[in-house]
Design a protein around this motif. Structure first.
Motif, PDB file in Angstrom:
ATOM      1  N   GLY A  17       0.814  -1.185  -0.089  1.00  0.00           N
ATOM      2  CA  GLY A  17      -0.145   0.067   0.061  1.00  0.00           C
ATOM      3  C   GLY A  17       1.012   1.297   0.010  1.00  0.00           C
ATOM      4  N   ASP A  18       2.032   0.994  -0.425  1.00  0.00           N
ATOM      5  CA  ASP A  18       2.924   2.354  -0.682  1.00  0.00           C
ATOM      6  C   ASP A  18       3.254   3.079   0.756  1.00  0.00           C
ATOM      7  N   VAL A  19       3.469   2.281   1.818  1.00  0.00           N
ATOM      8  CA  VAL A  19       3.501   2.901   3.107  1.00  0.00           C
ATOM      9  C   VAL A  19       4.922   2.357   3.609  1.00  0.00           C
ATOM     10  N   LEU A  20       5.677   3.502   4.090  1.00  0.00           N
ATOM     11  CA  LEU A  20       6.968   3.457   4.666  1.00  0.00           C
ATOM     12  C   LEU A  20       6.793   3.741   6.032  1.00  0.00           C
ATOM     13  N   LYS A  21       7.335   2.705   6.977  1.00  0.00           N
ATOM     14  CA  LYS A  21       7.319   2.913   8.357  1.00  0.00           C
ATOM     15  C   LYS A  21       8.889   3.337   8.892  1.00  0.00           C
ATOM     16  N   LEU A  26      10.845   8.404  13.857  1.00  0.00           N
ATOM     17  CA  LEU A  26      10.173   9.726  13.462  1.00  0.00           C
ATOM     18  C   LEU A  26       8.741   9.418  13.691  1.00  0.00           C
ATOM     19  N   ASN A  27       8.256   8.305  13.801  1.00  0.00           N
ATOM     20  CA  ASN A  27       6.574   8.536  13.811  1.00  0.00           C
ATOM     21  C   ASN A  27       6.295   7.855  15.026  1.00  0.00           C
ATOM     22  N   HIS A  28       6.891   7.182  15.708  1.00  0.00           N
ATOM     23  CA  HIS A  28       6.315   6.402  17.188  1.00  0.00           C
ATOM     24  C   HIS A  28       7.496   6.841  17.955  1.00  0.00           C
ATOM     25  N   ALA A  59      -0.730  13.906  14.312  1.00  0.00           N
ATOM     26  CA  ALA A  59       0.046  14.235  15.684  1.00  0.00           C
ATOM     27  C   ALA A  59       1.593  14.009  15.041  1.00  0.00           C
ATOM     28  N   SER A  60       1.740  13.263  14.038  1.00  0.00           N
ATOM     29  CA  SER A  60       3.140  12.995  13.417  1.00  0.00           C
ATOM     30  C   SER A  60       3.795  14.161  12.928  1.00  0.00           C
ATOM     31  N   GLY A  61       3.406  15.223  12.725  1.00  0.00           N
ATOM     32  CA  GLY A  61       4.080  16.597  12.296  1.00  0.00           C
ATOM     33  C   GLY A  61       4.602  17.104  13.456  1.00  0.00           C
ATOM     34  N   SER A  98      -7.053  11.140   4.572  1.00  0.00           N
ATOM     35  CA  SER A  98      -5.989  10.751   5.290  1.00  0.00           C
ATOM     36  C   SER A  98      -5.186   9.403   4.439  1.00  0.00           C
ATOM     37  N   TYR A  99      -4.105   9.575   4.211  1.00  0.00           N
ATOM     38  CA  TYR A  99      -3.400   8.541   3.415  1.00  0.00           C
ATOM     39  C   TYR A  99      -3.222   7.270   4.078  1.00  0.00           C
ATOM     40  N   THR A 100      -2.938   7.484   5.365  1.00  0.00           N
ATOM     41  CA  THR A 100      -2.747   6.116   6.041  1.00  0.00           C
ATOM     42  C   THR A 100      -3.938   5.623   6.677  1.00  0.00           C
ATOM     43  N   HIS A 101      -4.990   6.268   7.032  1.00  0.00           N
ATOM     44  CA  HIS A 101      -6.263   5.629   7.501  1.00  0.00           C
ATOM     45  C   HIS A 101      -7.517   5.506   6.478  1.00  0.00           C
ATOM     46  N   LEU A 123       4.784  22.523   7.614  1.00  0.00           N
ATOM     47  CA  LEU A 123       5.858  21.139   7.773  1.00  0.00           C
ATOM     48  C   LEU A 123       5.145  20.013   7.892  1.00  0.00           C
ATOM     49  N   ASP A 124       5.613  18.887   7.350  1.00  0.00           N
ATOM     50  CA  ASP A 124       4.903  17.657   7.677  1.00  0.00           C
ATOM     51  C   ASP A 124       6.111  16.636   7.613  1.00  0.00           C
ATOM     52  N   ASP A 125       5.608  15.296   8.077  1.00  0.00           N
ATOM     53  CA  ASP A 125       6.392  14.256   8.126  1.00  0.00           C
ATOM     54  C   ASP A 125       6.621  13.490   6.687  1.00  0.00           C
ATOM     55  N   PHE A 126       5.616  13.361   6.100  1.00  0.00           N
ATOM     56  CA  PHE A 126       5.537  12.535   4.678  1.00  0.00           C
ATOM     57  C   PHE A 126       4.666  13.445   3.698  1.00  0.00           C
ATOM     58  N   LEU A 127       5.113  13.180   2.417  1.00  0.00           N
ATOM     59  CA  LEU A 127       4.354  14.017   1.205  1.00  0.00           C
ATOM     60  C   LEU A 127       4.130  12.758   0.672  1.00  0.00           C
ATOM     61  N   ALA A 128       2.717  12.430   0.182  1.00  0.00           N
ATOM     62  CA  ALA A 128       2.355  11.430  -0.776  1.00  0.00           C
ATOM     63  C   ALA A 128       1.426  12.039  -1.648  1.00  0.00           C
ATOM     64  N   ASN A 129       0.369  12.095  -1.662  1.00  0.00           N
ATOM     65  CA  ASN A 129      -0.547  12.701  -2.419  1.00  0.00           C
ATOM     66  C   ASN A 129      -0.780  14.250  -2.341  1.00  0.00           C
ATOM     67  N   GLY A 130      -0.478  14.865  -1.353  1.00  0.00           N
ATOM     68  CA  GLY A 130      -0.405  16.048  -1.295  1.00  0.00           C
ATOM     69  C   GLY A 130      -1.654  16.749  -0.433  1.00  0.00           C
ATOM     70  N   CYS A 131      -2.474  15.813   0.140  1.00  0.00           N
ATOM     71  CA  CYS A 131      -3.728  16.147   0.625  1.00  0.00           C
ATOM     72  C   CYS A 131      -3.521  16.934   2.044  1.00  0.00           C
ATOM     73  N   ALA A 132      -2.777  16.629   2.908  1.00  0.00           N
ATOM     74  CA  ALA A 132      -2.508  17.147   4.100  1.00  0.00           C
ATOM     75  C   ALA A 132      -1.744  18.419   3.991  1.00  0.00           C
ATOM     76  N   ALA A 133      -0.962  18.558   3.024  1.00  0.00           N
ATOM     77  CA  ALA A 133      -0.392  19.966   2.849  1.00  0.00           C
ATOM     78  C   ALA A 133      -1.298  21.126   2.100  1.00  0.00           C
ATOM     79  N   GLU A 155       9.522  12.823   0.930  1.00  0.00           N
ATOM     80  CA  GLU A 155       8.734  12.728  -0.080  1.00  0.00           C
ATOM     81  C   GLU A 155       8.714  11.790  -0.857  1.00  0.00           C
ATOM     82  N   LYS A 156       7.455  10.807  -1.034  1.00  0.00           N
ATOM     83  CA  LYS A 156       7.713   9.784  -1.963  1.00  0.00           C
ATOM     84  C   LYS A 156       7.313  10.594  -3.473  1.00  0.00           C
ATOM     85  N   ALA A 157       8.501  10.641  -4.099  1.00  0.00           N
ATOM     86  CA  ALA A 157       8.438  11.552  -5.097  1.00  0.00           C
ATOM     87  C   ALA A 157       7.762  10.954  -6.166  1.00  0.00           C
TER      88      ALA A 157
HETATM   89  P1  5GP Z   1      -0.815  13.059   1.834  1.00  0.00           P
HETATM   90  O1  5GP Z   1      -1.637  13.921   2.575  1.00  0.00           O
HETATM   91  O2  5GP Z   1       0.393  13.733   1.125  1.00  0.00           O
HETATM   92  O3  5GP Z   1      -1.320  12.110   0.860  1.00  0.00           O
HETATM   93  O4  5GP Z   1       0.116  12.107   2.933  1.00  0.00           O
HETATM   94  C1  5GP Z   1       0.867  12.786   4.004  1.00  0.00           C
HETATM   95  C2  5GP Z   1       0.307  12.252   5.108  1.00  0.00           C
HETATM   96  O5  5GP Z   1       0.050  11.070   5.245  1.00  0.00           O
HETATM   97  C3  5GP Z   1       1.460  12.605   6.080  1.00  0.00           C
HETATM   98  O6  5GP Z   1       0.784  13.441   6.989  1.00  0.00           O
HETATM   99  C4  5GP Z   1       1.753  11.319   6.858  1.00  0.00           C
HETATM  100  O7  5GP Z   1       1.233  11.265   8.012  1.00  0.00           O
HETATM  101  C5  5GP Z   1       0.722  10.357   6.132  1.00  0.00           C
HETATM  102  N1  5GP Z   1       1.671   9.322   5.179  1.00  0.00           N
HETATM  103  C6  5GP Z   1       1.828   9.357   4.007  1.00  0.00           C
HETATM  104  N2  5GP Z   1       2.406   8.449   3.570  1.00  0.00           N
HETATM  105  C7  5GP Z   1       3.130   7.700   4.284  1.00  0.00           C
HETATM  106  C8  5GP Z   1       4.040   6.743   4.593  1.00  0.00           C
HETATM  107  O8  5GP Z   1       4.401   6.041   3.373  1.00  0.00           O
HETATM  108  N3  5GP Z   1       4.357   6.611   5.818  1.00  0.00           N
HETATM  109  C9  5GP Z   1       3.923   6.903   6.987  1.00  0.00           C
HETATM  110  N4  5GP Z   1       4.416   6.638   8.250  1.00  0.00           N
HETATM  111  N5  5GP Z   1       2.938   8.064   6.799  1.00  0.00           N
HETATM  112  C10 5GP Z   1       2.565   8.445   5.475  1.00  0.00           C
END
Ligand code: 5GP
Length: 191
Positions: A17-21, A26-28, A59-61, A98-101, A123-133, A155-157
């Motif tokens: 599911g393209d999740v990097l732990k 960083l996250n726990h 919480a993770s940012g 939410s990317y992860t939930h 600032l944030d921990d991860f950038l995936a699809n950009g929804c949070a930012a 950033e998952k580029a």
């Molecule tokens: P976006 O909103 O850019 O799709 O995803 C960013 C948010 O989803 C971040 O706030 C982060 O918490 C979470 N996230 C996205 N991809 C990952 C991932 O590969 N690993 C983890 N641990 N969190 C992610």
């Protein structure tokens, strides 16, 4: 940042599911000394942009935002994830998937803490699809605050968020850019 890439390579775990732990630093569990170096790097990148507030999302940012704020000498504002979309008039609010939930969250910040005099670093921990930012930039737009830039630790580029935000004109800086990852082949970083 080479140091960060090495740490991700050593301790990061790639899940389906393209999740990097990166729960071990960083996250726990948080490696505060490493985060302190990352915070200083954000200051090197954005220190001359007139930032007077750092905005992140719970919480993770919060961890990285707080250590970065020590260099910027500014407060951290974290968007809360509201359980209800009916949150009254005292908050700026924007929806983020939410990317992860996999659910939608309404992000809220009090109007008392974000306004037209603010120059914000998101600032944030991860950038995936950009929804949070994007949702955080929307909160700034509602408040009339300006966005100095968007900083992310990882950033998952190969996912669309970075391109989307840059197309919208935001300056996006990532401390590590993952070019590809899979449980079988591991993690490859952009040059
Ligand atoms: P976006 O909103 O850019 O799709 O995803 C960013 C948010 O989803 C971040 O706030 C982060 O918490 C979470 N996230 C996205 N991809 C990952 C991932 O590969 N690993 C983890 N641990 N969190 C992610």
């Amino acid at each position: 940042m080479k140091l960060l890439e090495e740490r991700i390579r050593r301790d990061g775990k790639v899940y389906a599911g393209d999740v990097l732990k990166v729960d071990s630093f960083l996250n726990h569990q948080i490696d505060v000394e490493l985060l302190s170096l990352l915070g200083k790097e954000f200051y090197r990148l954005f220190g001359d942009c007139g930032v007077n507030k750092i905005l992140t999302v719970e919480a993770s940012g919060i961890g990285i935002a707080c250590v970065a704020a020590q260099s910027f000498h500014c407060p951290v504002l974290f968007a809360k994830k509201s359980k209800t979309s009916n949150i009254g008039n005292d908050f700026w609010s924007a929806t983020a998937h939410s990317y992860t939930h996999g659910n939608d969250n309404t992000l809220i910040v009090s109007k008392s803490y974000l306004g037209k005099n603010d120059r914000v670093l998101i600032l944030d921990d991860f950038l995936a699809n950009g929804c949070a930012a994007l949702a955080m930039s929307e909160l700034c737009a509602q408040a009339g605050a300006s966005v100095a830039g968007i900083g992310v630790v990882i950033e998952k580029a190969y996912q669309k968020g970075g391109a989307l935000l840059r197309e919208k004109g935001f300056r996006v800086e990532s401390l590590a850019r993952v070019a590809s990852m899979s449980p079988e082949e591991g993690i490859r970083f952009c040059d």
